[in-house]
Design a protein around this motif. Structure first.
Motif, short mmCIF file in Angstrom:
data_model
loop_
_atom_site.label_atom_id
_atom_site.label_comp_id
_atom_site.label_asym_id
_atom_site.label_seq_id
_atom_site.Cartn_x
_atom_site.Cartn_y
_atom_site.Cartn_z
N LEU A 69 7.55 -10.33 -12.77
CA LEU A 69 7.78 -9.54 -13.99
C LEU A 69 7.77 -10.44 -15.22
O LEU A 69 7.23 -10.07 -16.26
N ALA A 70 8.36 -11.63 -15.09
CA ALA A 70 8.39 -12.57 -16.21
C ALA A 70 6.98 -12.98 -16.61
O ALA A 70 6.71 -13.23 -17.79
N ALA A 71 6.07 -13.02 -15.64
CA ALA A 71 4.68 -13.38 -15.91
C ALA A 71 3.87 -12.19 -16.41
O ALA A 71 2.68 -12.31 -16.67
N GLY A 72 4.52 -11.02 -16.53
CA GLY A 72 3.83 -9.84 -17.04
C GLY A 72 3.11 -9.04 -15.98
O GLY A 72 2.30 -8.17 -16.31
N ASN A 73 3.40 -9.31 -14.72
CA ASN A 73 2.72 -8.60 -13.63
C ASN A 73 3.52 -7.38 -13.18
O ASN A 73 4.75 -7.40 -13.19
N ALA A 74 2.82 -6.35 -12.76
CA ALA A 74 3.46 -5.19 -12.14
C ALA A 74 3.83 -5.58 -10.71
O ALA A 74 3.12 -6.35 -10.07
N VAL A 75 4.93 -5.04 -10.22
CA VAL A 75 5.40 -5.40 -8.89
C VAL A 75 5.76 -4.12 -8.14
O VAL A 75 6.33 -3.19 -8.71
N GLN A 76 5.41 -4.09 -6.86
CA GLN A 76 5.85 -3.02 -5.99
C GLN A 76 6.29 -3.63 -4.67
O GLN A 76 5.71 -4.61 -4.22
N VAL A 77 7.30 -3.04 -4.09
CA VAL A 77 7.77 -3.46 -2.77
C VAL A 77 7.18 -2.49 -1.76
O VAL A 77 7.32 -1.27 -1.91
N VAL A 78 6.49 -3.04 -0.77
CA VAL A 78 5.85 -2.21 0.25
C VAL A 78 6.44 -2.59 1.60
O VAL A 78 6.39 -3.76 1.99
N PRO A 79 7.00 -1.63 2.32
CA PRO A 79 7.52 -1.95 3.65
C PRO A 79 6.39 -2.45 4.55
O PRO A 79 5.25 -1.98 4.46
N VAL A 80 6.71 -3.38 5.42
CA VAL A 80 5.70 -3.98 6.31
C VAL A 80 5.05 -2.91 7.19
O VAL A 80 3.88 -2.99 7.49
N HIS A 81 5.80 -1.89 7.54
CA HIS A 81 5.26 -0.86 8.44
C HIS A 81 4.62 0.31 7.68
O HIS A 81 4.29 1.32 8.29
N ALA A 82 4.42 0.14 6.37
CA ALA A 82 3.78 1.20 5.59
C ALA A 82 2.35 1.42 6.06
O ALA A 82 1.65 0.47 6.42
N GLU A 83 1.93 2.67 6.04
CA GLU A 83 0.56 3.01 6.38
C GLU A 83 -0.21 3.23 5.08
O GLU A 83 0.24 3.96 4.20
N LEU A 84 -1.36 2.60 4.97
CA LEU A 84 -2.17 2.68 3.77
C LEU A 84 -3.43 3.48 4.03
O LEU A 84 -3.99 3.46 5.12
N THR A 85 -3.90 4.15 3.00
CA THR A 85 -5.20 4.81 3.08
C THR A 85 -6.27 3.74 2.98
O THR A 85 -6.00 2.60 2.59
N THR A 86 -7.50 4.11 3.28
CA THR A 86 -8.59 3.14 3.16
C THR A 86 -8.78 2.71 1.71
O THR A 86 -9.11 1.55 1.44
N GLN A 87 -8.54 3.60 0.76
CA GLN A 87 -8.68 3.24 -0.65
C GLN A 87 -7.60 2.25 -1.07
O GLN A 87 -7.87 1.27 -1.77
N GLU A 88 -6.36 2.47 -0.63
CA GLU A 88 -5.27 1.54 -0.96
C GLU A 88 -5.53 0.17 -0.35
O GLU A 88 -5.34 -0.86 -1.00
N ALA A 89 -5.99 0.16 0.90
CA ALA A 89 -6.30 -1.11 1.57
C ALA A 89 -7.45 -1.82 0.86
O ALA A 89 -7.40 -3.03 0.64
N ALA A 90 -8.46 -1.07 0.46
CA ALA A 90 -9.60 -1.65 -0.25
C ALA A 90 -9.15 -2.25 -1.58
O ALA A 90 -9.61 -3.33 -1.96
N ASN A 91 -8.25 -1.57 -2.28
CA ASN A 91 -7.74 -2.09 -3.55
C ASN A 91 -7.01 -3.41 -3.37
O ASN A 91 -7.17 -4.34 -4.17
#
Length: 153
Positions: A69-91
Motif C-alpha cells: 500500500l505504501a508503494a501505491g499498489n492495490a492489495v487483495q488477500v486470496v485464500p490458498v484454496h480459492a477457485e479462480l475462473t480462467t479469466q482471473e487466472a489469466a490476469n
C-alpha cells in the motif's frame, strides 16, 4: 454467480499510502518473529485502547500488505484454496484467457470443471507461476553464461 476476491481492485489514496508507510515502519520495528502470538493495541473512536492478541504470521502478512500500500499498489488477500475462473487466472499470469485455456487443456496446470466452467486453484496457479519464473531465470542465467564465454557483454 459466486464472486471471488479478485473481482475489484482500488489503488490506495495518498493519505492511505502515508498511513501505510508509518504503519509499516512502526509494526516492523516492534514485531518479534520469535513469538507465536503478539499483542497490539488499537484505539476505538472514543480513543479507548483495546489490546488484541494476533498470530505473528498474521502480523507479518500485515507488514507486507502495508509495504505494498505504501508503494501505491492495490492489495487483495486470496485464500490458498480459492477457485479462480480462467479469466482471473489469466490476469494473474498476464496472459490471454484463450492461452490460459490452452495451458489447462495441455495439462500444464491442474483444473476441474464446475458444470461447463473450468476452475483453477489459486495454490496450483501460484506453483505454476513460480515454476515458470524459475525456468525463465535459469534460461537467462544460461544466456548470460554463454555470452560471457563468447566474450559478449
Amino acid at each position: 454467480m459466486k464472486s471471488t476476491p479478485l473481482n475489484s481492485l482500488s489503488l490506495p489514496a495518498s493519505q492511505e499510502q502515508e498511513a501505510a508507510i508509518r504503519g509499516h515502519r512502526q509494526l516492523a520495528t516492534y514485531l518479534s518473529a520469535k513469538l507465536e502470538t503478539q499483542k497490539i493495541s488499537i484505539q476505538d473512536a472514543n480513543e479507548t485502547a483495546h489490546q488484541i492478541e494476533l498470530p505473528t504470521s498474521a502480523l507479518t502478512i500485515l507488514i507486507s500488505i502495508l509495504g505494498e500500500l505504501a508503494a501505491g499498489n492495490a492489495v487483495q488477500v486470496v485464500p490458498v484454496h480459492a477457485e479462480l475462473t480462467t479469466q482471473e487466472a489469466a490476469n494473474i499470469l498476464n496472459v490471454s484467457r484463450p492461452h490460459m485455456v490452452k495451458l489447462l487443456e495441455e495439462g500444464q496446470l491442474p483444473f476441474h470443471k464446475t458444470g461447463c466452467h473450468r476452475r483453477v486453484l489459486f495454490a496450483d496457479l501460484m506453483h505454476y507461476k513460480e515454476q515458470r519464473e524459475n525456468e525463465s531465470l535459469q534460461a537467462m542465467q544460461e544466456l548470460t553464461d554463454r555470452s560471457q564465454e563468447l566474450g559478449f557483454y
